[in-house]
Design an enzyme around this catalytic site. Sequence first.
Site, PDB file in Angstrom:
ATOM      1  N   LYS A 191       0.869  -1.180   0.000  1.00 34.94           N
ATOM      2  CA  LYS A 191       0.000   0.000   0.000  1.00 34.94           C
ATOM      3  C   LYS A 191       0.900   1.222   0.000  1.00 34.94           C
ATOM      4  O   LYS A 191       1.930   1.239   0.689  1.00 34.94           O
ATOM      5  CB  LYS A 191      -0.875  -0.004   1.251  1.00 34.94           C
ATOM      6  N   ASP A 230      -4.414  -3.374  12.071  1.00 38.21           N
ATOM      7  CA  ASP A 230      -4.413  -3.904  10.703  1.00 38.21           C
ATOM      8  C   ASP A 230      -5.119  -5.262  10.704  1.00 38.21           C
ATOM      9  O   ASP A 230      -4.984  -6.044  11.638  1.00 38.21           O
ATOM     10  CB  ASP A 230      -2.977  -4.036  10.173  1.00 38.21           C
ATOM     11  N   HIS A 277      -2.756   1.711  16.020  1.00 39.78           N
ATOM     12  CA  HIS A 277      -1.925   2.808  15.518  1.00 39.78           C
ATOM     13  C   HIS A 277      -2.771   3.752  14.680  1.00 39.78           C
ATOM     14  O   HIS A 277      -3.908   3.446  14.321  1.00 39.78           O
ATOM     15  CB  HIS A 277      -0.740   2.249  14.718  1.00 39.78           C
ATOM     16  N   HIS A 324      -6.646   2.391  14.319  1.00 41.19           N
ATOM     17  CA  HIS A 324      -7.098   1.088  13.832  1.00 41.19           C
ATOM     18  C   HIS A 324      -6.044   0.030  14.153  1.00 41.19           C
ATOM     19  O   HIS A 324      -4.918   0.362  14.516  1.00 41.19           O
ATOM     20  CB  HIS A 324      -7.317   1.124  12.310  1.00 41.19           C
TER      21      HIS A 324
HETATM   22  O1  LIG Z   1       0.882   6.009   7.241  1.00 38.48           O
HETATM   23  C1  LIG Z   1       1.184   5.316   8.209  1.00 38.48           C
HETATM   24  O2  LIG Z   1       2.252   5.457   8.810  1.00 38.48           O
HETATM   25  C2  LIG Z   1       0.242   4.268   8.709  1.00 38.48           C
HETATM   26  C3  LIG Z   1      -0.703   3.757   7.672  1.00 38.48           C
HETATM   27  C4  LIG Z   1      -1.505   2.616   8.162  1.00 38.48           C
HETATM   28  O3  LIG Z   1      -1.547   2.334   9.328  1.00 38.48           O
HETATM   29  C5  LIG Z   1      -2.260   1.778   7.211  1.00 38.48           C
HETATM   30  O4  LIG Z   1      -2.302   2.131   6.024  1.00 38.48           O
HETATM   31  O5  LIG Z   1      -2.795   0.757   7.661  1.00 38.48           O
HETATM   32 FE   LIG Z   2      -2.363   0.385   9.654  1.00 35.37          FE
END
Ligand SMILES: O=C(O)CCC(=O)C(=O)O
Ligand SMILES: [Fe+2]
Length: 228
Positions: free
Chosen positions: A93, A114, A168, A112
Amino acid sequence: MDVEGYRTKYQKDLEGRNAWVDHLFHRIWPPSRVSYRFWPKLPMDYREVNEDYAKHLKKLSEKIMEWLSEGLGLRREALIEGLGGETVEYLMKINYYPPCHDQDLVIGAPDHTDVNGITFLVANEALGLQAFKDNHWIDIKYTTSGIIVIVGDQFHRISNGKYMSAKHRATMDKEKTRISWPIFVESSLDHEFAPLRELITGEDNAPKFKPYVYKDFKFRKLKKLPLD
Ligand SMILES: O=C(O)CCC(=O)C(=O)O
Ligand SMILES: [Fe+2]
């Protein structure tokens, strides 16, 4: 349920802040599940560099999953097998957060956990990633020589709750554009995962989670439907 491609995502977090981020998803492993039409055409060496990165990341990820299995007192392959062994997928991503002056109103990614097994994240020098620990949000330091490892929901469940999925979020920088590149290591959509049988020994260790086919789990989690 398939997420590959570009998207702009708007959401509200619990405090009512707007959250927005542009992101691109594309799989990088296994080769049979890679669709190059989702990969950027530029820069010219994007494909070569990312294919190389996928190989290195897979090696690192397998090492870490082996150590995490040993940490549970299990065979080294246990967690990888729980996630699906050879069918495990690596989903890249790329998050793009433009600079934002009003931090009270806007957040990049609301808090959230993951949904996948384990995440490996690198980011550019604009700070933003925060982890929730002891009731506080902690800034994750910028590093050029390390990679951020985040335990996700699948490993929380596969380890029968022994590994916690890490809460996070990402804030936006006032002046700088922030870009982050998490790679989500996850089951293939048809794989059924459940607490590892080796961990279910004796009465104190009843399974804490029911088995799920990953696509149902991912769907319910992303739609915020009850999971248990
Ligand atoms: O941008 C970030 O450091 C975290 C992104 C994130 O937690 C996610 O895309 O699941
Ligand atoms: Fe994340």
